[in-house]
Design an enzyme around this catalytic site. Structure first.
Site, PDB file in Angstrom:
ATOM      1  N   LYS A  19     -37.671 -13.076  -5.541  1.00 29.51           N
ATOM      2  CA  LYS A  19     -37.206 -12.772  -4.354  1.00 29.51           C
ATOM      3  C   LYS A  19     -37.281 -13.715  -3.166  1.00 29.51           C
ATOM      4  CE  LYS A  19     -37.784  -7.877  -4.470  1.00 29.51           C
ATOM      5  NZ  LYS A  19     -37.967  -6.815  -3.507  1.00 29.51           N
TER       6      LYS A  19
ATOM      7  N   ASP B 178       0.913  -1.180   0.076  1.00 28.49           N
ATOM      8  CA  ASP B 178       0.051  -0.164  -0.081  1.00 28.49           C
ATOM      9  C   ASP B 178       0.816   1.265   0.128  1.00 28.49           C
ATOM     10  OD1 ASP B 178      -2.018  -1.768   0.096  1.00 28.49           O
ATOM     11  OD2 ASP B 178      -2.878  -1.370   2.116  1.00 28.49           O
ATOM     12  N   ALA B 179       2.011   1.158   0.889  1.00 25.86           N
ATOM     13  CA  ALA B 179       2.793   2.507   0.943  1.00 25.86           C
ATOM     14  C   ALA B 179       3.362   2.620  -0.548  1.00 25.86           C
ATOM     15  CB  ALA B 179       3.878   1.996   1.913  1.00 25.86           C
TER      16      ALA B 179
ATOM     17  N   TYR C  38       1.879   2.280  -3.287  1.00 29.45           N
ATOM     18  CA  TYR C  38       0.769   2.786  -4.134  1.00 29.45           C
ATOM     19  C   TYR C  38       0.528   4.367  -3.566  1.00 29.45           C
ATOM     20  CZ  TYR C  38      -3.636   3.513  -6.043  1.00 29.45           C
ATOM     21  OH  TYR C  38      -4.921   3.771  -6.923  1.00 29.45           O
ATOM     22  N   ASP C  39       0.586   4.721  -2.433  1.00 31.62           N
ATOM     23  CA  ASP C  39       0.529   5.649  -1.979  1.00 31.62           C
ATOM     24  C   ASP C  39       1.595   6.688  -2.291  1.00 31.62           C
ATOM     25  OD1 ASP C  39      -1.727   4.644  -0.493  1.00 31.62           O
ATOM     26  OD2 ASP C  39      -0.678   4.665   1.214  1.00 31.62           O
TER      27      ASP C  39
ATOM     28  N   LYS D  35     -29.484 -11.053  -6.796  1.00 31.83           N
ATOM     29  CA  LYS D  35     -30.183  -9.595  -7.069  1.00 31.83           C
ATOM     30  C   LYS D  35     -29.536  -8.887  -5.759  1.00 31.83           C
ATOM     31  CE  LYS D  35     -34.477  -7.306  -7.399  1.00 31.83           C
ATOM     32  NZ  LYS D  35     -34.296  -6.070  -6.738  1.00 31.83           N
TER      33      LYS D  35
ATOM     34  N   CYS E 279     -28.303 -10.987  36.997  1.00 33.65           N
ATOM     35  CA  CYS E 279     -28.990 -11.163  38.136  1.00 33.65           C
ATOM     36  C   CYS E 279     -27.962 -11.816  39.088  1.00 33.65           C
ATOM     37  CB  CYS E 279     -30.408 -12.027  37.956  1.00 33.65           C
ATOM     38  SG  CYS E 279     -30.981 -12.911  39.381  1.00 33.65           S
TER      39      CYS E 279
ATOM     40  N   ILE F 225     -37.463  -4.428 -13.373  1.00 32.01           N
ATOM     41  CA  ILE F 225     -37.800  -6.001 -13.750  1.00 32.01           C
ATOM     42  C   ILE F 225     -38.910  -6.362 -12.973  1.00 32.01           C
ATOM     43  CG2 ILE F 225     -35.937  -7.340 -14.827  1.00 32.01           C
ATOM     44  CD1 ILE F 225     -34.563  -7.409 -12.424  1.00 32.01           C
TER      45      ILE F 225
ATOM     46  N   CYS G  25     -33.448  -8.108  39.630  1.00 36.08           N
ATOM     47  CA  CYS G  25     -33.882  -9.197  38.732  1.00 36.08           C
ATOM     48  C   CYS G  25     -35.456  -9.188  38.520  1.00 36.08           C
ATOM     49  CB  CYS G  25     -33.359 -10.423  39.345  1.00 36.08           C
ATOM     50  SG  CYS G  25     -34.148 -12.033  38.304  1.00 36.08           S
TER      51      CYS G  25
HETATM   52  S1  IVH Z   1     -31.325  -6.242 -14.481  1.00 30.68           S
HETATM   53  C1  IVH Z   1     -33.695  -4.812 -17.549  1.00 30.68           C
HETATM   54  N1  IVH Z   1     -29.627  -7.656 -12.542  1.00 30.68           N
HETATM   55  O1  IVH Z   1     -33.031  -4.805  -9.196  1.00 30.68           O
HETATM   56  C2  IVH Z   1     -33.276  -5.317 -16.388  1.00 30.68           C
HETATM   57  N2  IVH Z   1     -30.918  -5.931 -11.809  1.00 30.68           N
HETATM   58  O2  IVH Z   1     -35.661  -3.670 -10.949  1.00 30.68           O
HETATM   59  C3  IVH Z   1     -32.362  -4.260 -15.753  1.00 30.68           C
HETATM   60  N3  IVH Z   1     -30.832  -5.535  -9.409  1.00 30.68           N
HETATM   61  O3  IVH Z   1     -32.902  -1.429  -9.115  1.00 30.68           O
HETATM   62  C4  IVH Z   1     -32.023  -4.998 -14.298  1.00 30.68           C
HETATM   63  N4  IVH Z   1     -29.392  -6.964  -9.070  1.00 30.68           N
HETATM   64  O4  IVH Z   1     -30.309  -2.325  -9.680  1.00 30.68           O
HETATM   65  C5  IVH Z   1     -30.517  -6.833 -12.866  1.00 30.68           C
HETATM   66  N5  IVH Z   1     -28.359  -9.029 -11.235  1.00 30.68           N
HETATM   67  C6  IVH Z   1     -29.083  -8.122 -11.265  1.00 30.68           C
HETATM   68  C7  IVH Z   1     -29.606  -7.213 -10.489  1.00 30.68           C
HETATM   69  C8  IVH Z   1     -30.381  -6.198 -10.703  1.00 30.68           C
HETATM   70  C9  IVH Z   1     -30.081  -6.194  -8.514  1.00 30.68           C
HETATM   71  C10 IVH Z   1     -31.607  -4.291  -9.113  1.00 30.68           C
HETATM   72  C11 IVH Z   1     -31.423  -3.157 -10.181  1.00 30.68           C
HETATM   73  C12 IVH Z   1     -32.993  -2.536  -9.921  1.00 30.68           C
HETATM   74  C13 IVH Z   1     -33.739  -3.732  -9.717  1.00 30.68           C
HETATM   75  C14 IVH Z   1     -34.393  -4.272 -10.685  1.00 30.68           C
END
Ligand code: IVH
Length: 722
Positions: free
Chosen positions: A365, A41-42, A44-45, A129, A477, A91, A459
């Site tokens: 989800k 790191d040093a 790089y710095d 996601k 207690c 999406i 208690c």
């Molecule tokens: S694809 C056309 N891939 O989820 C498709 N989105 O509504 C565009 N997100 O807020 C999105 N992980 O930021 C895609 N692997 C992933 C994702 C992802 C998170 C979020 C994105 C957006 C929401 C999609």
């Protein structure tokens, strides 16, 4: 390794700056994206500083893609608006949080593509996601020129200054040819196809490239940030606050008008898609699949998540959903589901969009880990060791896959910090098997002025004094086994599956037995008769008999289970196993000195002391004897053969103050390693261990020619060195 001497002093400054920028880009990529730095790191710095100095001397040679732009700069009045060249879509969300959500998606895609059962499985890409915020990064001729938030999908905010501070985001896409010497790279500005093992070459960086992905904050970075924030608050700095979760912290950082502040908020990035890109006809890249495109982005230096995978058909999507779900809590960052995308870009085009959502992708989800609910009351619970825990009673809420009605507030300091009050709307979190906790209060939802919660100094169960020892977070207690709550918890601990296991003996039954005065100590369990049980409320003859059978069965146990079941502080299952293996017999453990206990793998000074203290209490020994008398047995073995100990046959004398060990600790460690400690120096002394302000013993050692050690040398010997 890169050596700065590469630059001769007569080189002209502009060339030097270009070269420094290039070298720093390379190292930033290695450090932030690949996690494999090749210079300290040093170093790089030092290079960074060199570049900064040159830029200060030549403002005319400033560049937006210089690594020096990563530390932030001017403070903005407000963010400029950015119209996205290609809208940032959202999406569709598959709300079914069962694995079947993946099947629904596959069925829909097959239908829309007009496939029949006879057709082969469809190829998808499955991705986590990420729980952060969407970002569009625009590169022109390989240089990052603009970063914009999603906004309403059409128009977002220009947050370029802040995004430049993210080490993982390339400021200038010079494809890093890894493993090559930095000095052999082509000059700055050159664009080239990258060779990869396996002969795969990646497309050239097109003149226009918008990379889309998620800006997020890693969990460890989030914790560290909040620790720093707490210190600031404690130091009385105004306007500072802690963040509720990594996503809020990331969003706050991205929307900082002062980019030097954003630079101090550690952000990360994953690429997952594209915006505007030079068309293939105009010389842009021509990809066949989404996966291929991601691989290219990776080759250009963008972080792409390793968990991204190709999946065939519904079965593999389901497997992906389940596998990621299992890994979720152990990942370094938050995710809230997975995303499935058709892999073929041609098929993606064929399906197109409905309103503002693509037909070819879906977000699947996981059950939410954070939910809002109301606090109905705050109770204080008493644990097995007397620890008092404030617990919020909640309006039932479905979170992390189960209905939660209690959430821990941990201890007095946490409860005070979060300032949870009855009636408050709170965020409750339940992740994995971790007990649910109150994350924070929504202060503007508070009605009226409910009372501030304070920890009781007595208690709540037995009325004994509750004390908080100096340096401890918890009130305890002091009632010991006089306290029925501690008694109940001790019994439940003893009867649990991982201890002696009494099937069917749950908290309701233990409550009844203790409250009715039928059971006072552990051994009373084995004195229970059929009548006493069947007379309890809601206890049928059959169940009573089952409990008696289970108790009988539990009498035949093992030494580790029994030891663990006693509930000695700091003795978990693993330690119990080690103790049993080492000593073979319970009596040997009960009589072992702290020094002897220290010889057990896994046992340090705190644990050794706790075990000793436990067996020094006559009432604890009595409990053990009573249990044995009731017929609780286990096979006993021989002690494990003692390995040749590093210090056996050696005599030590301690003098002066050692830097970290006190006299007792040093003595215990030496004895545990087979050595002896004597009080005075003689010819028989093997070593004198001397610390600060050593006195006459050191003089004596020198006089007699006895070897003198410092603490570090002693520790080396303890570890088995000579
Ligand atoms: S694809 C056309 N891939 O989820 C498709 N989105 O509504 C565009 N997100 O807020 C999105 N992980 O930021 C895609 N692997 C992933 C994702 C992802 C998170 C979020 C994105 C957006 C929401 C999609």
């Amino acid at each position: 390794m890169f050596t700065p001497d590469l630059f001769a002093p007569e080189d002209d400054d502009a060339a030097l700056m270009a070269q420094l920028r290039q070298v720093l880009h390379q190292h930033a990529h290695r450090y932030y994206v690949l996690d494999a730095p090749t210079i300290p790191d040093a170093e790089y710095d030092r290079l960074f500083k060199q570049l900064q100095d040159l830029e200060a001397r030549h403002p005319e040679l400033a560049a937006p893609d210089s690594p020096t732009q990563r530390i932030g700069g001017k403070v903005l009045e407000q963010f400029a608006s950015v119209r996205h060249a290609v809208p940032m879509l959202s999406i569709r969300t598959e709300t079914d949080t069962e694995a079947s959500g993946a099947e629904n998606f596959d069925a829909r895609i097959r239908r829309e593509l007009g496939l029949t059962e006879a057709d082969p499985a469809i190829e998808y890409v499955a991705e986590p996601k990420f729980d952060g915020l969407a970002m569009s990064l625009r590169y022109e001729h390989g240089v990052l020129v603009q970063a914009a938030t999603r906004g309403d999908g059409e128009v977002g905010e220009d947050v370029t200054q802040n995004i430049r501070t993210i080490g993982q985001i390339p400021l200038n896409i010079v494809a890093p040819a890894l493993g090559t010497d930095v000095s052999s790279l082509p000059p700055e500005g050159a664009r080239f196809a990258l060779g990869r093992p396996g002969g795969k070459t990646y497309p050239l960086v097109p003149p226009v490239l918008e990379v889309r992905g998620e800006v997020y904050m890693r969990r460890d970075d989030f914790e560290a940030l909040n620790d720093r924030q707490r210190q600031r608050i404690a130091a009385g700095e105004r306007g500072e606050k802690t963040f509720v979760n990594p996503r809020n912290a990331a969003a706050g950082a991205v929307r900082q008008l002062d980019s030097t502040i954003a630079a101090q908020r550690p952000l990360s990035f994953f690429a997952y898609g594209l915006g505007e890109v030079t068309a293939p006809e105009a010389g842009g890249p021509r990809w066949q699949t989404h996966y291929d495109m991601l691989q290219t982005l990776k080759s250009w230096g963008f972080p792409v998540c390793d968990l991204v995978n190709v999946a065939h058909g519904a079965t593999e999507l389901v497997a992906f959903y389940q596998s990621i779900g299992q890994q979720r809590d152990g990942l370094g960052y938050d995710i809230d589901g997975v995303v499935y995308k058709l892999n073929s870009l041609a098929l993606q085009r064929r399906l197109g969009f409905v309103t503002r959502e693509p037909r070819w992708a879906v977000a699947h989800k996981f059950p939410a880990q954070e939910m809002l609910t109301t606090v109905l009351g705050i109770d204080v619970q008493v644990g097995r060791t007397g620890k008092l825990t404030p617990v919020a009673k909640l309006a039932p809420v479905f979170v992390g896959g189960v209905t939660v009605t209690n959430a821990t507030l941990h201890n007095e300091d946490e409860a005070r910090r979060k300032d949870v009050r009855v009636g408050d709307t709170v965020i409750v979190r339940r992740a994995g098997d971790v007990i649910p906790e109150v994350v924070s209060v929504l202060p503007d939802q508070r009605q009226g002025n409910p009372e501030v919660f304070t920890m009781p100094h007595q208690c709540p169960v037995c009325g004994s004094v509750a004390v908080r020892e100096e340096g401890e977070a918890d009130y305890r207690c002091t009632g010991g086994l006089f306290c029925s709550a501690q008694r109940k918890q001790s019994i439940l601990h003893f009867a649990q599956r991982r201890a002696v296991e009494v099937e069917g003996l749950g908290d309701k039954l233990v409550d009844q037995l203790v409250d009715a005065g039928v059971i006072h100590t552990l051994s009373d369990l084995y004195r229970l008769g059929f009548t006493a049980l069947v007379n309890l409320e809601r206890m049928a003859g059959k169940s009573a008999q089952n409990i008696l059978d289970a108790l009988e069965k539990s009498k035949h146990t093992t030494l580790p289970r029994f030891l663990f079941g006693l509930g000695i502080r700091h003795v978990g299952e693993a330690t119990a196993k080690e103790l049993a293996r080492h000593f073979g017999k319970l009596d040997a453990i009960m009589d072992a000195s702290e020094a002897q206990l220290l010889a057990v793998a896994d046992v340090g000074p705190i644990v050794a002391k706790s075990i000793r203290t436990f067996f020094d209490q006559p009432h604890n020994r009595e409990v053990v004897e009573q249990l044995r008398a009731c017929g609780v047995t286990w096979p006993e073995g021989a002690p494990a053969p003692v390995a040749a100990q590093p210090l056996s046959g050696k005599t030590f004398v301690l003098t002066g103050t050692l830097p970290t060990l006190d006299r007792e600790e040093a003595k215990a460690l030496i004895e545990a390693a087979g050595g002896k400690v004597a009080g005075s120096v003689s010819k028989k002394t093997s070593y004198v261990v001397a610390g600060a302000e050593a006195g006459s013993k050191l003089d004596k050692a020198q006089e007699l020619g006895v070897a003198v050690l410092d603490e570090a040398q002693l520790k080396e010997m303890l570890d088995g060195g000579s």
